[in-house]
Each structure stands twice: as C-alpha cells, then as structure tokens.
Design a protein around this motif. Structure first.
Motif, PDB file in Angstrom:
ATOM      1  N   GLY A   1       0.822  -1.344   0.012  1.00 17.70           N
ATOM      2  CA  GLY A   1       0.022   0.008   0.042  1.00 17.70           C
ATOM      3  C   GLY A   1       0.880   1.302   0.122  1.00 17.70           C
ATOM      4  N   GLY A   2       1.877   1.342  -0.162  1.00 19.57           N
ATOM      5  CA  GLY A   2       2.767   2.520  -0.236  1.00 19.57           C
ATOM      6  C   GLY A   2       3.978   2.186   0.659  1.00 19.57           C
ATOM      7  N   ASN A   3       5.024   3.210   0.683  1.00 24.41           N
ATOM      8  CA  ASN A   3       6.375   2.986   1.402  1.00 24.41           C
ATOM      9  C   ASN A   3       6.869   4.291   1.844  1.00 24.41           C
ATOM     10  OD1 ASN A   3       7.079   4.034  -0.999  1.00 24.41           O
ATOM     11  ND2 ASN A   3       8.968   2.637  -1.325  1.00 24.41           N
ATOM     12  N   GLN A   4       5.899   5.179   1.843  1.00 24.75           N
ATOM     13  CA  GLN A   4       6.565   6.673   2.419  1.00 24.75           C
ATOM     14  C   GLN A   4       5.307   7.112   3.655  1.00 24.75           C
ATOM     15  OE1 GLN A   4       6.547   9.424  -0.822  1.00 24.75           O
ATOM     16  NE2 GLN A   4       8.508   9.047  -1.245  1.00 24.75           N
ATOM     17  N   LEU A   5       6.344   7.644   4.625  1.00 29.14           N
ATOM     18  CA  LEU A   5       5.373   8.070   5.715  1.00 29.14           C
ATOM     19  C   LEU A   5       5.037   9.711   5.469  1.00 29.14           C
ATOM     20  CD1 LEU A   5       7.984   7.198   8.732  1.00 29.14           C
ATOM     21  CD2 LEU A   5       5.855   5.873   7.895  1.00 29.14           C
ATOM     22  N   THR A   6       3.996  10.141   5.979  1.00 30.94           N
ATOM     23  CA  THR A   6       3.757  11.412   5.698  1.00 30.94           C
ATOM     24  C   THR A   6       3.469  12.289   6.947  1.00 30.94           C
ATOM     25  OG1 THR A   6       1.263  10.682   5.914  1.00 30.94           O
ATOM     26  CG2 THR A   6       2.127  10.776   3.670  1.00 30.94           C
ATOM     27  N   HIS A   7       3.742  11.770   8.159  1.00 27.53           N
ATOM     28  CA  HIS A   7       3.847  12.664   9.252  1.00 27.53           C
ATOM     29  C   HIS A   7       4.655  11.714  10.063  1.00 27.53           C
ATOM     30  CE1 HIS A   7       0.956  10.340  11.488  1.00 27.53           C
ATOM     31  NE2 HIS A   7       0.296  10.198  10.537  1.00 27.53           N
ATOM     32  N   GLY A   8       4.998  12.352  11.269  1.00 21.63           N
ATOM     33  CA  GLY A   8       5.660  11.537  12.376  1.00 21.63           C
ATOM     34  C   GLY A   8       7.180  11.406  12.078  1.00 21.63           C
ATOM     35  N   PRO A   9       7.838  10.949  13.292  1.00 16.87           N
ATOM     36  CA  PRO A   9       9.233  10.806  13.126  1.00 16.87           C
ATOM     37  C   PRO A   9       9.553   9.142  12.312  1.00 16.87           C
ATOM     38  CG  PRO A   9       8.602  10.498  15.272  1.00 16.87           C
ATOM     39  CD  PRO A   9       7.208  10.983  14.584  1.00 16.87           C
ATOM     40  N   ALA A  10      10.631   9.151  11.757  1.00 13.85           N
ATOM     41  CA  ALA A  10      11.096   7.764  11.417  1.00 13.85           C
ATOM     42  C   ALA A  10      11.952   7.262  12.534  1.00 13.85           C
ATOM     43  CB  ALA A  10      11.897   7.996  10.187  1.00 13.85           C
ATOM     44  N   ALA A  11      11.753   5.900  12.809  1.00 13.78           N
ATOM     45  CA  ALA A  11      12.353   5.497  13.843  1.00 13.78           C
ATOM     46  C   ALA A  11      13.137   4.146  13.569  1.00 13.78           C
ATOM     47  CB  ALA A  11      11.294   5.439  15.183  1.00 13.78           C
TER      48      ALA A  11
ATOM     49  N   LEU B   1      -0.877   2.309   8.543  1.00  9.71           N
ATOM     50  CA  LEU B   1      -1.312   1.288   9.800  1.00  9.71           C
ATOM     51  C   LEU B   1      -0.195   0.415  10.018  1.00  9.71           C
ATOM     52  CD1 LEU B   1      -3.491  -0.213  11.262  1.00  9.71           C
ATOM     53  CD2 LEU B   1      -4.147  -1.579   9.117  1.00  9.71           C
ATOM     54  N   LEU B   2       0.009   0.132  11.168  1.00 13.16           N
ATOM     55  CA  LEU B   2       1.127  -0.818  11.671  1.00 13.16           C
ATOM     56  C   LEU B   2       0.472  -1.945  12.360  1.00 13.16           C
ATOM     57  CD1 LEU B   2       4.071  -1.406  12.572  1.00 13.16           C
ATOM     58  CD2 LEU B   2       3.626  -0.266  14.557  1.00 13.16           C
ATOM     59  N   LEU B   3       0.727  -3.313  11.911  1.00 14.12           N
ATOM     60  CA  LEU B   3       0.063  -4.454  12.410  1.00 14.12           C
ATOM     61  C   LEU B   3       1.416  -5.339  13.195  1.00 14.12           C
ATOM     62  CD1 LEU B   3      -1.330  -5.818   9.338  1.00 14.12           C
ATOM     63  CD2 LEU B   3      -2.426  -4.410  11.071  1.00 14.12           C
TER      64      LEU B   3
ATOM     65  N   PHE C   1       5.840   4.655  17.239  1.00 17.70           N
ATOM     66  CA  PHE C   1       4.517   4.306  16.766  1.00 17.70           C
ATOM     67  C   PHE C   1       3.828   5.781  16.186  1.00 17.70           C
ATOM     68  CE2 PHE C   1       5.044   2.126  20.594  1.00 17.70           C
ATOM     69  CZ  PHE C   1       5.069   0.591  20.043  1.00 17.70           C
ATOM     70  N   ALA C   2       4.518   7.064  16.555  1.00 21.93           N
ATOM     71  CA  ALA C   2       3.956   8.369  16.184  1.00 21.93           C
ATOM     72  C   ALA C   2       3.658   8.499  14.535  1.00 21.93           C
ATOM     73  CB  ALA C   2       4.719   9.373  16.593  1.00 21.93           C
ATOM     74  N   ALA C   3       4.563   7.791  13.687  1.00 23.96           N
ATOM     75  CA  ALA C   3       4.344   8.011  12.257  1.00 23.96           C
ATOM     76  C   ALA C   3       3.148   7.322  11.805  1.00 23.96           C
ATOM     77  CB  ALA C   3       5.757   7.647  11.727  1.00 23.96           C
ATOM     78  N   PHE C   4       2.623   6.279  12.623  1.00 20.74           N
ATOM     79  CA  PHE C   4       1.322   5.849  12.115  1.00 20.74           C
ATOM     80  C   PHE C   4      -0.195   6.221  12.440  1.00 20.74           C
ATOM     81  CE2 PHE C   4       4.939   2.829  12.332  1.00 20.74           C
ATOM     82  CZ  PHE C   4       4.925   2.234  10.996  1.00 20.74           C
ATOM     83  N   ASP C   5      -1.074   5.973  11.762  1.00 26.04           N
ATOM     84  CA  ASP C   5      -2.233   6.301  12.140  1.00 26.04           C
ATOM     85  C   ASP C   5      -3.180   5.654  13.072  1.00 26.04           C
ATOM     86  OD1 ASP C   5      -2.471   9.019  10.493  1.00 26.04           O
ATOM     87  OD2 ASP C   5      -2.044   7.684   8.848  1.00 26.04           O
TER      88      ASP C   5
ATOM     89  N   GLU D   1       3.009   0.954  28.109  1.00 23.37           N
ATOM     90  CA  GLU D   1       2.839   2.251  28.567  1.00 23.37           C
ATOM     91  C   GLU D   1       3.123   3.408  27.387  1.00 23.37           C
ATOM     92  OE1 GLU D   1       4.897   5.756  31.689  1.00 23.37           O
ATOM     93  OE2 GLU D   1       5.701   3.500  31.807  1.00 23.37           O
ATOM     94  N   ALA D   2       4.050   2.790  26.498  1.00 22.86           N
ATOM     95  CA  ALA D   2       4.340   3.545  25.330  1.00 22.86           C
ATOM     96  C   ALA D   2       3.077   3.508  24.405  1.00 22.86           C
ATOM     97  CB  ALA D   2       5.636   2.966  24.510  1.00 22.86           C
ATOM     98  N   LEU D   3       2.780   2.491  24.392  1.00 19.38           N
ATOM     99  CA  LEU D   3       1.276   2.338  23.436  1.00 19.38           C
ATOM    100  C   LEU D   3       0.046   3.356  24.056  1.00 19.38           C
ATOM    101  CD1 LEU D   3       0.770  -1.174  22.378  1.00 19.38           C
ATOM    102  CD2 LEU D   3       1.024   0.870  20.755  1.00 19.38           C
ATOM    103  N   VAL D   4      -0.008   3.424  25.403  1.00 20.92           N
ATOM    104  CA  VAL D   4      -0.705   4.135  26.014  1.00 20.92           C
ATOM    105  C   VAL D   4      -0.573   5.584  25.716  1.00 20.92           C
ATOM    106  CG1 VAL D   4      -2.150   4.828  28.165  1.00 20.92           C
ATOM    107  CG2 VAL D   4      -1.568   2.350  27.876  1.00 20.92           C
TER     108      VAL D   4
END
Length: 601
Positions: free
Chosen positions: A51-61, A146-148, A203-207, A225-228
């Motif tokens: 579905g694509g390979n580019q982030l559109t917001h958030g940091p790259a980690a 989306l991250l799975l 996780f911040a780069a994912f919607d 806690e990071a997910l929360v």
C-alpha cells in the motif's frame, strides 16, 4: 675497546630499542582498530507490507545495535547523515568497553532519504543504515499508515484495505486512493511483541497500531505504557479479540457499534474489535479506512503556516520608518548634495560626501530596525492539555512560533520524548543542522534572523498538578494547583451542572458561581485537536467540559515551557482535567434535570 667500537655498539643498541618499541606498538595499534572492535548494524522495528512505502507525518524511527569487543577501550560513536533537502543530522555517544547496546534513532522529520554513516573513533564502519523514506507533508491522496503486530494475519488487511483495481472491493466513500491505487499503507512489525520499543515515538508515524489480543500480555510494561502514551497523544490502538482498555481510562463511556467498542484515551482511542476471519468484508474495511484517514488529516505538516503567522503578529517590523529613512537619503544624497557642492564650487567633494551620507544613512536604517524591533526575540506559545489526575498523566498539543532579530545561540532544544514537527515551507537552498545526541536540538538554519519559524509539539508526561474540588454545602470550591494563573474556569459536575470562576492565582481558593442551563458549549478533545487557536474562542464563547470534568484557560502554559527563556512570549493555554475523585452534584440538584449542553463539538 676503541672509541669507534663503543660508538658502533651504542648505535646498534639504539636501533634494537627502536625495533623493540615498534614491535610492541604494532599489536597496540592493531588492538585499537575500531573496525575490529566495534560492530554496528541496523535493527528495523517495522517494514512496509503493501500500500505504499512513504511516511507522511511523524518521526522515522529505527534502532542501531552496537557492540564493543574491546575489554578496555571506550569508543566515541557518531551517526551522521545528509538528505536531499540540504539537512544534516547527527547522533553522538560513547560506547563503553565490553558492552552491547541498542540505540533508538528517532528522526523528527519523515523526509529523510539520504546517506547515513556510522563512525567509531572517526573511522567509517561497514554498516548499512537507512531511515524510512518520507515526504514533506501530505501529498494529494497520500494513504494513511497502519502498523500490524506479528500476531495478526496480513492477508485480510492487504486485500480488504487495498482492493485490486477493478475488483469487487471498494474504497471508502468519497476517498481518493493513494499512489498506485492504495488506500492504506500497511506495515508489519519486524520483532515480536515482547521486543517492542518503550518509546512512543516509534509509533507516532502511524495513524493506527493494531495488535492481536494474544500479543497484549506479551508486551513489556514500558512498551505497553508507550502504546498508551501514543493513544493519549492522538493515536488509535486497535486490539482484535478479547481485551480491556488501559488502566485509568476504563471508566470512560465507550462508543459502541457493529465493529466493537472504542474507548476515548486522551486525544486518541483504544478500540476493541472482534477477531478477524480469513477474509474481511467491505463494511469492516470501509470503517477502518475512514478512521485511519480522519486520524491522518489531524496531523500538522511542513506546509502548515499557522505558527509562523502567530509569530509574525508579534513582530513590529518598522517598514514605514525604514522607507522614510531611505527616501530622505535619496533626497539628501541626490539633489541637495549636488546643490551643496555646486554652491561651494567643490564638485570633487561628491567623491566623499556621497559615500559619507551612504554610511550615515545605512547606520540610520540599522538603528531604525534595532529601535523598532529591538534585539529581544518574540514568541507565541499556545497549548491544550488533557490532565488525568487519576493516572497523573498530562498530554499536551502545542504550537510555538518564534521571531528572532538574531538567531538564538545554540538553536532550539526540545526533550527527546516529544514529537516535534517544524512548520512552514522548507527551503532546499538553506542548510539546516539537527543534533539528536541529547534531546532534539534544532541548531543551525531552523530559526533564522527576522524570519518566522514555528514548531508543532505533541507529548505526554507525568504530572503532579491538579485542581482540588470540594463541596461546602450546595457550593463548589476550587483550589488552583495547576501551577499557573487561571483566567477562566468551568466545572461540570456529575449531574451536568456548570460552575464557573475567574482570575485564580496559583494556590488561590475560590467559590464557583453556579451558571444557568445552556450557558456553555460542550467541547471534546477530538474537536480541540482539529482547532489550532484553542484558547481564543473562549473570549466570546464559554466552553463547557463534559460531565465530571473541568476546563481551565491559563494565562501561561504550565505543562510545556517556552524554549527561549529570554524571549518575550505571548502565551495561552487550555487545560481539560479529569479529577481523581468524582465531582458530585449537590443533593438538591442530583435528582433534577441536568443542565443543557447548549450544543456539542
């Protein structure tokens, strides 16, 4: 023995000493070889599945795994890189002897696609390191991300969220597909749940982040806690299977539909859905696509112009005075100067009078700007904070705008656990430097002289601030424990009755005024995130929190401080708080009709 023989023996001895020193120094130099002592390799947290390979917001980690095999020597490590936007980033650290570490590498911008080098002791190591590719801002039709987790099947998401062109699947109503016909960029974790990161910026780069219910118990405590924190900062966490909402948010009323329950968690949500079948139906995919797209559209991008506009409002640029000074120079250096030398019959004086007037008026123009603007930087800081007194967490969204007559020495530094997005259109001709060794230091080129600059901020931290509320008969009393002056305060008790007060200094106590029905407009965190000038509408409209919460307009931000302490700031902050104990309605009003909301947002 002759004198000549003694000299020959001495020379031979010196040669033997030099040869012995060289033999001893050879192994020492070999032992100090960083290419042999230090092993460096990149460890990916996720990879794109479709579905694509580019982030559109958030940091790259990503992670950098380092291992030092030397038992005695510590090595200085430097990770440097440049990209196509004339930006450079660096991470520096010291690797102790006989240790191995996994260094989190979080780049604030998802626009990185350049070369990255890893050096030890100044020498380049044989390590291939790539930050995920991105693009500056939302391109038209860019798919949400989306991250799975590895516990979820991949096929239902790829086929349901990205149906083949011309197939039976359909995208969401009114949604434009991304590049190549993709509606959602689907990525999958490269590590199992028990190795997930403890930094919410991963996780911040994912919607949205989706997990199987079996993965949740395997998450380490810091990773959960990071997910929360990710959800509190506006992300969507989706659990497929039997699960419960995070601690401290289970009392919130969930939104239920045919696809499960969604619990509000800060600015985001924690959704619990039934476990997927082998194939996903169109209704399920349509709902998830819409949720992801709404989450994506909330994020600020590099093309956002709000923060620079705020900063420009604070700048008193003396354009009229400068124009008058230049016009006066044109008159004096031109006809008046020429008339003066003709009258004195000294036309050669033009060779020194004209340059002298030019120097004097140049100094005058500089003086006009210095007197008009001053040398003190100016800024705007606007923030909205969700304070959960039960969990002692404060989640803040903020915009900081800066206007500096002189660039700040050392740049602008933010904590490493905040998501920082520079605002304004990036100029590829201007070089910019970013240091991630200790926090996030935007050093050279990010804030330029007499040019507006801005940053969008998002973060969550432990908070001891609170607003104690207590009953005194039928009255409600509040104590300002938020650490900043309160300009306006609105409290909605458990029955929906609205109470208000004004001008509370830090530590001050006040009896709240009971307001009639329909006095306020109910606002929600989701609606506030979509707004960018949060405290200003309170000047004309009374905002009302939801039942059992309070809303305070502060004269200055208490949960995030200005980055330039010596600058003159105009601050405005909004706090929506949930008290640790319920705000009970008075006995006389508990059985009555609750106050009308006056409309909701």
């Amino acid at each position: 023995m002759t004198t000549r023989s003694r000299h020959c023996l001495a020379a031979a001895g010196r040669v033997l000493v030099l040869l012995s020193c060289a033999a001893l120094a050879g192994p020492a130099r070999a032992a100090a070889d960083p290419a042999r002592d230090v092993e460096a390799r990149q460890v990916l947290f996720w990879s794109v599945a479709g579905g694509g390979n580019q982030l559109t917001h958030g940091p790259a980690a990503s992670w950098l795994h380092l291992q030092n095999a030397s038992p005695t020597r510590a090595w200085p490590i430097e990770l440097t890189g440049t990209d196509g936007f004339n930006q450079s980033a660096v991470i520096r650290l010291i690797l102790p002897p006989a240790t191995q570490v996994r260094v989190p590498c979080v780049l604030p911008l998802a626009t990185w696609h350049g070369n990255v080098e890893v050096r030890a002791g100044g020498r380049v190591l044989p390590c291939t390191f790539h930050w995920p590719a991105g693009q500056p801002g939302h391109a038209p039709g860019a798919p949400p991300a989306l991250l799975l987790s590895r516990g979820l099947p991949l096929d239902p998401f790829l086929s349901g969220l990205n149906p083949p062109a011309g197939g039976s699947g359909a995208g969401p109503s009114g949604a434009a597909s991304g590049r190549g016909g993709a509606f959602v960029s689907v990525s999958r974790a490269e590590v199992e749940a028990d190795a997930w990161p403890d930094d919410w910026l991963f996780f911040a780069a994912f919607d949205a982040v989706a997990l199987a219910s079996a993965d949740v118990p395997r998450l380490p405590g810091p990773a959960l806690e990071a997910l929360v924190r990710y959800a509190e900062c506006g992300g969507q966490v989706i659990i497929f299977g039997d699960a419960t909402p995070p601690k401290g948010w289970e009392a919130r009323t969930p939104e239920r539909d045919e696809f499960g329950a969604r619990y509000p968690v800060g600015f985001g949500s924690w959704a619990i859905r039934p476990m997927l079948t082998a194939t996903a139906d169109a209704a399920w995919a349509n709902d998830l696509q819409n949720r992801l797209r709404e989450s994506r559209d909330r994020h600020p991008t590099l093309s956002t112009q709000l923060s620079p506009a705020f900063a420009l409002q604070q700048a008193r640029i003396p354009l009229k005075a400068a124009a008058l000074t230049i016009a006066l120079f044109a008159v004096l250096a031109g006809p008046l100067n020429l008339a003066f030398v003709i009258r004195r019959q000294r036309r050669l004086w033009l060779l020194w009078t004209t340059p002298l007037l030019g120097v004097l008026f140049s100094l005058a123009v500089i003086g006009v700007f210095v007197l008009g603007e001053g040398v003190r930087s100016r800024g705007v800081l606007q923030a909205v904070t969700l304070l959960n007194e039960g969990t002692r967490r404060a989640t803040t969204l903020a915009i900081e705008g800066l206007y500096c007559p002189l660039p700040p020495r050392g740049g602008v530094t933010y904590d490493g656990d905040w998501q920082v997005t520079p605002l304004g259109t990036a100029d590829e001709r201007l070089s910019r430097e970013l240091d991630l060794s200790a926090g996030q230091c935007f050093r050279r080129g990010w804030v330029r002289s007499r040019l507006p600059a801005g940053f969008a901020l998002r973060g969550s931290r432990h908070a001891a601030e609170r607003l104690p509320l207590r009953r005194e008969g039928d009255a409600l009393v509040a104590v300002n424990g938020l650490g900043a002056p309160i300009e306006r305060l609105a409290v909605a008790d458990s029955a929906g009755q609205l109470w208000a007060a004004r001008d509370l200094a830090p530590g001050a106590e006040a009896r709240l005024e009971r307001l009639p029905e329909g006095s306020g407009v109910v606002v929600t965190p989701a609606w506030l995130w979509e707004q960018r000038r949060w405290p200003e509408p309170m000047k004309t409209t009374l905002w009302q929190p939801e039942r059992g919460q309070y809303l305070a307009v502060l004269k200055e931000s208490a949960f995030i401080r200005p980055r330039l302490p010596r600058a003159h700031y105009k601050q405005a902050a909004l706090v929506i708080g949930t008290p640790a104990e319920a705000v009970e309605a008075p006995a006389a009003a508990a059985g009555g009709r609750p106050a009308a909301n006056g409309g909701g947002r």
